[in-house]
Design a protein around this motif. Structure first.
Motif, PDB file in Angstrom:
ATOM      1  N   LEU A  58       0.702  -1.098   0.031  1.00 58.55           N
ATOM      2  CA  LEU A  58       0.093   0.012   0.182  1.00 58.55           C
ATOM      3  C   LEU A  58       0.989   1.074  -0.143  1.00 58.55           C
ATOM      4  O   LEU A  58       1.809   1.681   0.856  1.00 58.55           O
ATOM      5  N   ASP A  59       0.269   2.332  -0.795  1.00 61.66           N
ATOM      6  CA  ASP A  59       1.208   3.384  -0.728  1.00 61.66           C
ATOM      7  C   ASP A  59       1.617   4.147  -0.051  1.00 61.66           C
ATOM      8  O   ASP A  59       0.389   3.930   1.031  1.00 61.66           O
ATOM      9  N   ALA A  60       2.425   5.616  -0.011  1.00 56.97           N
ATOM     10  CA  ALA A  60       1.892   6.049   1.209  1.00 56.97           C
ATOM     11  C   ALA A  60       0.954   6.908   1.212  1.00 56.97           C
ATOM     12  O   ALA A  60       0.606   7.499   3.084  1.00 56.97           O
ATOM     13  N   GLY A  61      -0.250   7.094   0.549  1.00 59.02           N
ATOM     14  CA  GLY A  61      -1.132   7.687   0.538  1.00 59.02           C
ATOM     15  C   GLY A  61      -1.957   7.275   1.998  1.00 59.02           C
ATOM     16  O   GLY A  61      -2.397   7.794   2.511  1.00 59.02           O
ATOM     17  N   PHE A  62      -2.132   5.545   1.720  1.00 55.11           N
ATOM     18  CA  PHE A  62      -2.895   5.123   2.685  1.00 55.11           C
ATOM     19  C   PHE A  62      -2.002   5.260   4.268  1.00 55.11           C
ATOM     20  O   PHE A  62      -3.425   5.428   4.533  1.00 55.11           O
ATOM     21  N   TRP A  63      -0.921   5.118   4.018  1.00 53.39           N
ATOM     22  CA  TRP A  63       0.012   5.292   6.214  1.00 53.39           C
ATOM     23  C   TRP A  63      -0.913   6.835   5.868  1.00 53.39           C
ATOM     24  O   TRP A  63      -0.385   7.173   7.674  1.00 53.39           O
ATOM     25  N   GLU A  64      -0.473   7.824   5.274  1.00 51.97           N
ATOM     26  CA  GLU A  64      -0.889   9.273   5.846  1.00 51.97           C
ATOM     27  C   GLU A  64      -2.046   9.365   6.745  1.00 51.97           C
ATOM     28  O   GLU A  64      -2.355  10.504   7.313  1.00 51.97           O
ATOM     29  N   ALA A  65      -3.127   9.000   5.625  1.00 53.36           N
ATOM     30  CA  ALA A  65      -4.520   8.879   6.113  1.00 53.36           C
ATOM     31  C   ALA A  65      -4.103   8.045   7.688  1.00 53.36           C
ATOM     32  O   ALA A  65      -4.955   8.580   9.061  1.00 53.36           O
ATOM     33  N   ALA A  89       7.197   4.031   2.291  1.00 58.03           N
ATOM     34  CA  ALA A  89       6.964   3.851   0.776  1.00 58.03           C
ATOM     35  C   ALA A  89       7.290   4.370  -0.051  1.00 58.03           C
ATOM     36  O   ALA A  89       7.452   3.735  -1.421  1.00 58.03           O
ATOM     37  N   ARG A  90       8.093   5.148   0.471  1.00 60.00           N
ATOM     38  CA  ARG A  90       7.907   7.073   0.029  1.00 60.00           C
ATOM     39  C   ARG A  90       9.909   6.092  -1.007  1.00 60.00           C
ATOM     40  O   ARG A  90      10.495   5.985  -2.022  1.00 60.00           O
ATOM     41  N   HIS A  91      10.385   5.490   0.438  1.00 58.15           N
ATOM     42  CA  HIS A  91      12.088   5.025   0.090  1.00 58.15           C
ATOM     43  C   HIS A  91      12.219   3.789  -0.552  1.00 58.15           C
ATOM     44  O   HIS A  91      13.234   3.510  -0.760  1.00 58.15           O
ATOM     45  N   GLY A  92      11.520   3.197   0.337  1.00 58.63           N
ATOM     46  CA  GLY A  92      12.453   2.301   0.361  1.00 58.63           C
ATOM     47  C   GLY A  92      11.985   1.255   1.751  1.00 58.63           C
ATOM     48  O   GLY A  92      11.981   2.324   2.531  1.00 58.63           O
ATOM     49  N   VAL A 188      23.446  -7.522  10.619  1.00 60.11           N
ATOM     50  CA  VAL A 188      23.099  -8.156   9.383  1.00 60.11           C
ATOM     51  C   VAL A 188      21.890  -8.349   8.567  1.00 60.11           C
ATOM     52  O   VAL A 188      20.587  -7.919   8.864  1.00 60.11           O
ATOM     53  N   VAL A 189      22.226  -7.216   7.459  1.00 50.17           N
ATOM     54  CA  VAL A 189      21.187  -6.777   6.498  1.00 50.17           C
ATOM     55  C   VAL A 189      20.505  -8.581   6.162  1.00 50.17           C
ATOM     56  O   VAL A 189      20.512  -8.602   5.527  1.00 50.17           O
ATOM     57  N   LEU A 190      18.946  -8.283   6.754  1.00 52.35           N
ATOM     58  CA  LEU A 190      18.098  -9.283   6.406  1.00 52.35           C
ATOM     59  C   LEU A 190      17.417  -8.996   5.375  1.00 52.35           C
ATOM     60  O   LEU A 190      17.118 -10.186   4.181  1.00 52.35           O
ATOM     61  N   GLU A 191      16.743  -7.989   4.717  1.00 53.47           N
ATOM     62  CA  GLU A 191      15.998  -7.607   3.787  1.00 53.47           C
ATOM     63  C   GLU A 191      16.196  -6.001   2.813  1.00 53.47           C
ATOM     64  O   GLU A 191      16.156  -4.979   4.008  1.00 53.47           O
ATOM     65  N   LEU A 192      15.402  -5.727   1.303  1.00 53.44           N
ATOM     66  CA  LEU A 192      15.204  -4.571   1.159  1.00 53.44           C
ATOM     67  C   LEU A 192      13.977  -4.683   0.270  1.00 53.44           C
ATOM     68  O   LEU A 192      13.911  -5.784  -1.122  1.00 53.44           O
ATOM     69  N   ARG A 193      13.589  -3.592   0.526  1.00 52.73           N
ATOM     70  CA  ARG A 193      12.345  -3.470  -0.534  1.00 52.73           C
ATOM     71  C   ARG A 193      12.239  -2.237  -1.087  1.00 52.73           C
ATOM     72  O   ARG A 193      12.411  -1.482  -0.734  1.00 52.73           O
ATOM     73  N   PRO A 194      11.928  -2.334  -2.412  1.00 57.66           N
ATOM     74  CA  PRO A 194      11.975  -1.112  -3.470  1.00 57.66           C
ATOM     75  C   PRO A 194      10.631  -0.316  -2.779  1.00 57.66           C
ATOM     76  O   PRO A 194      10.114  -0.598  -2.076  1.00 57.66           O
ATOM     77  N   PRO A 195      10.671   1.442  -2.980  1.00 60.01           N
ATOM     78  CA  PRO A 195       9.584   2.158  -2.977  1.00 60.01           C
ATOM     79  C   PRO A 195       8.870   1.239  -3.522  1.00 60.01           C
ATOM     80  O   PRO A 195       7.955   0.764  -4.606  1.00 60.01           O
ATOM     81  N   VAL A 196       6.998   1.813  -2.995  1.00 58.74           N
ATOM     82  CA  VAL A 196       5.881   1.701  -3.524  1.00 58.74           C
ATOM     83  C   VAL A 196       6.022   2.998  -4.391  1.00 58.74           C
ATOM     84  O   VAL A 196       5.617   4.172  -4.263  1.00 58.74           O
ATOM     85  N   PRO A 197       5.412   1.679  -5.804  1.00 59.43           N
ATOM     86  CA  PRO A 197       4.891   3.287  -7.167  1.00 59.43           C
ATOM     87  C   PRO A 197       4.010   3.776  -6.966  1.00 59.43           C
ATOM     88  O   PRO A 197       2.664   3.357  -5.766  1.00 59.43           O
TER      89      PRO A 197
END
Length: 203
Positions: A58-65, A89-92, A188-197
């Motif tokens: 879910l994108d940044a708008g969802f979390w902003e609300a 959501a914006r930066h990963g 130790v880095v576990l996980e990397l996820r990209p930003p949400v479009p």
């Protein structure tokens, strides 16, 4: 305040796919049911759980609300968490397994709040022109406990001050946390996820 909270939660609900369900099989229909009974905090909690589902993210708008609703309800930690997720959501997302140095080997002698208030420096492999580590700053959110103290271990989430500097990281990579000159812990880095479009764009 009541109308504002309901409107914010309703707006967030409309951003969630109807078929999405939490591990407890809670869905958007449950959110509407709680709103109908003025159970706003419960509805907020269900929506936060739905936001943890990886696909679709879910994108940044969802979390902003959600953050705005939590602020209206004076739920400080929930509001902080939703703001944090909005930034992710914006930066990963960067998740890591952090072990703090024991008090005998660190300047830190007490536990710190895990709610995204600590902003340590990190050695993530960058070097200055003279070859010494060039440290990068990232806020720290502890996932499994409200406080983390010397010698303790937990999975954490990192929010870099400059996300572009962290894009070279890979799962399994070891990075070092610094508070001042000395190392305060290793992760130790576990996980990397990209930003949400944003809506209407492709990944």
């Amino acid at each position: 305040m009541t109308a504002d909270v309901v409107e914010l939660l309703e707006a967030a609900s409309l951003l969630v796919p109807a078929e999405l369900a939490t591990g407890n099989d809670l869905t958007v229909d449950d959110v509407w049911e709680h709103l109908a009974h003025d159970e706003w905090e419960v509805a907020l909690g269900v929506l936060e759980g739905l936001g943890d589902i990886r696909r679709p993210a879910l994108d940044a708008g969802f979390w902003e609300a959600l953050a705005a609703a939590a602020e209206q309800l004076h739920l400080e930690r929930s509001a902080a968490w939703c703001h944090w997720r909005c930034s992710e959501a914006r930066h990963g997302v960067i998740r890591a397994d952090l072990t703090l140095a024991p008090a005998s080997e660190s300047r830190r002698q007490t536990a710190f709040s895990g709610a995204g208030v600590l902003r340590p420096m990190w050695d993530i492999g960058h070097r200055s022109p003279t070859g010494v580590p060039a440290l990068d700053i990232a806020w720290l959110w502890v996932e499994s406990t409200p406080f983390l103290g010397p010698g303790e271990r937990s999975s954490v989430r990192l929010a870099p001050l400059d996300p572009a500097q962290w894009r070279h990281l890979e799962p399994g990579q070891v990075i070092t946390m610094h508070e001042g000159r000395d190392a305060g812990g290793t992760a130790v880095v576990l996980e990397l996820r990209p930003p949400v479009p944003p809506p209407g764009t492709s990944a």
